[in-house]
Motif scaffolding. Structure first.
Motif, PDB file in Angstrom:
ATOM      1  N   ASN A 279       0.822  -1.211   0.000  1.00 52.24           N
ATOM      2  CA  ASN A 279       0.000   0.000   0.000  1.00 52.24           C
ATOM      3  C   ASN A 279       0.856   1.261   0.000  1.00 52.24           C
ATOM      4  OD1 ASN A 279      -1.543   2.235   1.641  1.00 52.24           O
ATOM      5  ND2 ASN A 279      -3.013   0.996   0.539  1.00 52.24           N
ATOM      6  N   LYS A 286       1.757   6.118  -7.152  1.00 48.33           N
ATOM      7  CA  LYS A 286       0.582   6.761  -7.740  1.00 48.33           C
ATOM      8  C   LYS A 286       0.538   8.264  -7.468  1.00 48.33           C
ATOM      9  CE  LYS A 286      -2.910   4.324  -6.022  1.00 48.33           C
ATOM     10  NZ  LYS A 286      -4.258   3.786  -5.788  1.00 48.33           N
ATOM     11  N   TYR A 287       0.800   8.607  -6.204  1.00 45.28           N
ATOM     12  CA  TYR A 287       0.565  10.000  -5.808  1.00 45.28           C
ATOM     13  C   TYR A 287       1.847  10.759  -5.495  1.00 45.28           C
ATOM     14  CZ  TYR A 287      -3.854   7.686  -4.587  1.00 45.28           C
ATOM     15  OH  TYR A 287      -4.995   6.928  -4.601  1.00 45.28           O
ATOM     16  N   ASP A 312       8.547   9.410  -0.043  1.00 49.04           N
ATOM     17  CA  ASP A 312       8.537   9.847  -1.445  1.00 49.04           C
ATOM     18  C   ASP A 312       8.804  11.341  -1.514  1.00 49.04           C
ATOM     19  OD1 ASP A 312       6.076  11.451  -1.457  1.00 49.04           O
ATOM     20  OD2 ASP A 312       4.994   9.559  -1.207  1.00 49.04           O
ATOM     21  N   ILE A 317       1.130  15.926   1.353  1.00 51.05           N
ATOM     22  CA  ILE A 317      -0.264  16.001   1.801  1.00 51.05           C
ATOM     23  C   ILE A 317      -0.387  17.205   2.736  1.00 51.05           C
ATOM     24  CG2 ILE A 317      -2.033  14.775   3.147  1.00 51.05           C
ATOM     25  CD1 ILE A 317      -0.427  12.214   2.169  1.00 51.05           C
ATOM     26  N   ILE A 325      -6.704  11.213   5.883  1.00 50.81           N
ATOM     27  CA  ILE A 325      -6.448  10.239   4.817  1.00 50.81           C
ATOM     28  C   ILE A 325      -6.448   8.797   5.330  1.00 50.81           C
ATOM     29  CG2 ILE A 325      -5.242  11.747   3.170  1.00 50.81           C
ATOM     30  CD1 ILE A 325      -2.667  10.528   4.224  1.00 50.81           C
ATOM     31  N   TYR A 330     -11.654   7.718   2.367  1.00 52.22           N
ATOM     32  CA  TYR A 330     -11.176   9.086   2.149  1.00 52.22           C
ATOM     33  C   TYR A 330     -10.178   9.113   0.999  1.00 52.22           C
ATOM     34  CZ  TYR A 330      -9.609  13.794   2.757  1.00 52.22           C
ATOM     35  OH  TYR A 330      -9.330  15.115   2.531  1.00 52.22           O
ATOM     36  N   GLN A 331     -10.477   9.945   0.012  1.00 49.86           N
ATOM     37  CA  GLN A 331      -9.566  10.105  -1.110  1.00 49.86           C
ATOM     38  C   GLN A 331      -9.358  11.587  -1.324  1.00 49.86           C
ATOM     39  OE1 GLN A 331     -12.047   7.443  -3.681  1.00 49.86           O
ATOM     40  NE2 GLN A 331     -10.048   6.676  -4.226  1.00 49.86           N
ATOM     41  N   GLN A 332      -8.097  11.948  -1.499  1.00 46.67           N
ATOM     42  CA  GLN A 332      -7.807  13.367  -1.590  1.00 46.67           C
ATOM     43  C   GLN A 332      -8.109  13.927  -2.976  1.00 46.67           C
ATOM     44  OE1 GLN A 332      -3.759  14.240  -0.969  1.00 46.67           O
ATOM     45  NE2 GLN A 332      -4.158  16.266  -0.171  1.00 46.67           N
ATOM     46  N   ASN A 333      -7.350  13.532  -3.953  1.00 47.65           N
ATOM     47  CA  ASN A 333      -7.571  14.031  -5.316  1.00 47.65           C
ATOM     48  C   ASN A 333      -7.706  12.850  -6.257  1.00 47.65           C
ATOM     49  OD1 ASN A 333      -7.177  16.805  -4.632  1.00 47.65           O
ATOM     50  ND2 ASN A 333      -5.001  16.329  -4.437  1.00 47.65           N
ATOM     51  N   GLU A 334      -8.841  12.191  -6.202  1.00 48.75           N
ATOM     52  CA  GLU A 334      -9.022  10.991  -7.026  1.00 48.75           C
ATOM     53  C   GLU A 334      -9.129  11.388  -8.502  1.00 48.75           C
ATOM     54  OE1 GLU A 334      -9.775   6.880  -7.725  1.00 48.75           O
ATOM     55  OE2 GLU A 334      -8.459   8.153  -6.591  1.00 48.75           O
ATOM     56  N   GLY A 342      -9.747   4.223  -1.536  1.00 48.76           N
ATOM     57  CA  GLY A 342      -9.790   4.945  -0.262  1.00 48.76           C
ATOM     58  C   GLY A 342      -9.826   4.016   0.938  1.00 48.76           C
ATOM     59  N   ILE A 343      -9.455   2.757   0.732  1.00 50.95           N
ATOM     60  CA  ILE A 343      -9.518   1.794   1.846  1.00 50.95           C
ATOM     61  C   ILE A 343      -8.115   1.398   2.323  1.00 50.95           C
ATOM     62  CG2 ILE A 343     -10.401  -0.498   2.535  1.00 50.95           C
ATOM     63  CD1 ILE A 343     -12.535  -0.207   0.375  1.00 50.95           C
ATOM     64  N   PHE A 371       5.368   8.014   4.957  1.00 50.36           N
ATOM     65  CA  PHE A 371       4.336   7.252   5.666  1.00 50.36           C
ATOM     66  C   PHE A 371       4.999   6.287   6.632  1.00 50.36           C
ATOM     67  CE2 PHE A 371       1.666   8.906   2.427  1.00 50.36           C
ATOM     68  CZ  PHE A 371       0.402   8.922   2.987  1.00 50.36           C
TER      69      PHE A 371
HETATM   70  P1  ADP Z   1      -6.517   4.899  -2.418  1.00 51.34           P
HETATM   71  O1  ADP Z   1      -5.094   5.025  -2.816  1.00 51.34           O
HETATM   72  O2  ADP Z   1      -7.080   3.569  -2.750  1.00 51.34           O
HETATM   73  O3  ADP Z   1      -7.377   6.032  -2.815  1.00 51.34           O
HETATM   74  P2  ADP Z   1      -5.582   5.043   0.299  1.00 51.34           P
HETATM   75  O4  ADP Z   1      -6.342   4.831   1.551  1.00 51.34           O
HETATM   76  O5  ADP Z   1      -4.412   4.179   0.045  1.00 51.34           O
HETATM   77  O6  ADP Z   1      -6.643   4.912  -0.837  1.00 51.34           O
HETATM   78  O7  ADP Z   1      -5.130   6.549   0.238  1.00 51.34           O
HETATM   79  C1  ADP Z   1      -6.057   7.566   0.596  1.00 51.34           C
HETATM   80  C2  ADP Z   1      -5.676   8.893  -0.026  1.00 51.34           C
HETATM   81  O8  ADP Z   1      -4.459   9.380   0.538  1.00 51.34           O
HETATM   82  C3  ADP Z   1      -5.383   8.809  -1.520  1.00 51.34           C
HETATM   83  O9  ADP Z   1      -6.569   8.926  -2.258  1.00 51.34           O
HETATM   84  C4  ADP Z   1      -4.438   9.974  -1.739  1.00 51.34           C
HETATM   85  O10 ADP Z   1      -5.186  11.142  -1.948  1.00 51.34           O
HETATM   86  C5  ADP Z   1      -3.714  10.126  -0.409  1.00 51.34           C
HETATM   87  N1  ADP Z   1      -2.333   9.564  -0.466  1.00 51.34           N
HETATM   88  C6  ADP Z   1      -1.964   8.322  -0.096  1.00 51.34           C
HETATM   89  N2  ADP Z   1      -0.633   8.146  -0.251  1.00 51.34           N
HETATM   90  C7  ADP Z   1      -0.142   9.306  -0.746  1.00 51.34           C
HETATM   91  C8  ADP Z   1       1.160   9.777  -1.091  1.00 51.34           C
HETATM   92  N3  ADP Z   1       2.241   8.999  -0.986  1.00 51.34           N
HETATM   93  N4  ADP Z   1       1.274  11.051  -1.536  1.00 51.34           N
HETATM   94  C9  ADP Z   1       0.190  11.867  -1.632  1.00 51.34           C
HETATM   95  N5  ADP Z   1      -1.060  11.488  -1.301  1.00 51.34           N
HETATM   96  C10 ADP Z   1      -1.242  10.231  -0.862  1.00 51.34           C
END
Ligand code: ADP
Length: 380
Positions: A279, A286-287, A312, A317, A325, A330-334, A342-343, A371
């Protein structure tokens, strides 16, 4: 130099000393005050001698036992509790007297009037004027209401987990043929179908896949509470390397490199440790990364605290979102590309809590996110 505000420093000092003396003199010889404090405390306070004979107690203790202090003095636990309970209490008391060490315990205790209460107790030896252990002082707090609320919450969470587990497991079964048949239709009849029909099929497939991913993540979330701590320790470095290997394609597409530091061994279920690294690393890809970046995986052990982190150099965030988060869904900028549920982070938080730990995110120096997960591992 005279002190303009308070007169001379000597005078100020004298009045402070007077104040302290006043307080001390009102406390030290005032047994009535001490007794009043002890009786006002809502915790049970009691004193036993070397033979386990009660020598005093406070008002809360009188109410608990249902006897006045004068009626308790001279009696032992065998007069108040059933034989097996009294024997257990006596053996703990003996251990304290022999070792001279404090003892803390949380336990259900039958009261002399037939009820059961959950007590948080602390017992310590006290010393006589000759410097020798003279008996035991015990302080017990009735935390029955808290314990019952905690148990009810635990039960509700277990029921919720069982429900989520069943639903996510059972709903996955019909999804597989839905996706399979839609793919067959799309591939086999591509030439006979017009554009809107093909788009509708694509929608069915992508929505079903999204739902499948959600079910899979929900299932993982619901399963965390059921796993037990294994007996063998894992080399976390091996697990992290295996996870990175399984993500080779994603890492190549993202054009980043992953650096894994020296990681400690840890005693947690393999599947959960895989989820943690997967995860954190997938999220970093991804982000939190740009082509050419290096994502760093680190960890350390300090006594029974084992922590791992993934660092990273992405957008990071905002401080006000760093707790949110970890909430489920909860998803920040999907976006279309990120494909999240968001799980993931909620599952990591549950894993951390399952092993008496915590998870959090902090800003990477220079920008980005780091993280962390910390768990308690007493196996080493
Ligand atoms: P998902 O990735 O499936 O949406 P997560 O619970 O893993 O769900 O993450 C929740 C939210 O946290 C993400 O939608 C993203 O907005 C934010 N996030 C997670 N990891 C990072 C990261 N390394 N950098 C920036 N934002 C992050």
């Amino acid at each position: 130099m005279p002190n303009k505000q308070n007169g001379s420093p000597k005078k100020a000092l004298t009045s402070e000393v007077d104040q302290v003396n006043n307080i001390e003199s009102s406390i030290t010889p005032n047994k009535g005050l001490l007794r009043c404090i002890i009786d006002t405390v809502s915790d049970l306070i009691y004193v036993k001698d070397l033979n386990g004979i009660y020598r005093g107690c406070n008002k809360a203790s009188e109410e608990f036992v249902g006897l006045k202090e004068s009626e308790q003095i001279g009696k032992s636990d065998f007069d108040f509790f059933e034989k097996n309970v009294a024997e257990e209490v006596r053996s703990i008391d003996k251990r304290i007297l022999d070792s001279g060490e404090e003892y803390s315990i949380e336990e259900w205790v039958p009261t002399p009037n037939g009820k059961r209460v959950f007590l948080e107790s602390k017992k310590a030896p006290f010393y006589g004027p000759d410097g020798k252990v003279a008996g035991i002082v015990g302080i017990s707090r009735d935390i029955t209401a808290r314990k019952q609320a905690e148990d009810a919450l635990k039960k509700a969470n277990q029921e919720l987990d069982a429900f989520a587990h069943t639903v996510s497991h059972d709903l996955r079964t019909p999804l597989t043929p839905i996706i399979g048949n839609a793919e067959v239709l799309r591939n086999r009849y591509r030439d006979q179908l017009d554009q809107p029909a093909l788009e509708a099929l694509n929608d069915i497939i992508s929505s079903s896949e999204e739902m499948l991913a959600m079910m899979k993540d929900l299932l993982s979330l619901a399963t965390v509470g059921q796993v037990a701590r294994p007996v063998t320790t894992l080399d976390a470095g091996d697990i992290a390397r295996a996870v990175v290997h399984s993500l080779t394609d994603q890492i190549t597409v993202a054009e980043v490199s992953i650096d894994i530091g020296d990681l400690p061994t840890v005693c947690v279920p393999r599947t959960l440790l895989i989820q943690v690294f997967e995860n954190f690393i997938v999220n970093a890809l991804k982000y939190g990364s740009n082509a050419g970046d290096t994502i760093y995986v680190g960890g350390k052990r300090k006594d029974d605290r084992v922590s791992f982190y993934v660092r990273d150099h992405g957008t990071g965030i905002p401080a006000e979102e760093r707790d949110r988060i970890f909430e489920v869904f909860y998803q920040q900028n999907e976006t279309e590309e990120t494909h999240g549920t968001g799980i993931g982070l909620a599952t990591i938080q549950k894993i951390a809590q399952r092993f008496d730990g915590r998870t959090w995110v902090e800003e990477t120096p220079g920008g980005g996110s780091t993280f962390w997960i910390e768990i308690i591992d007493v196996s080493v």
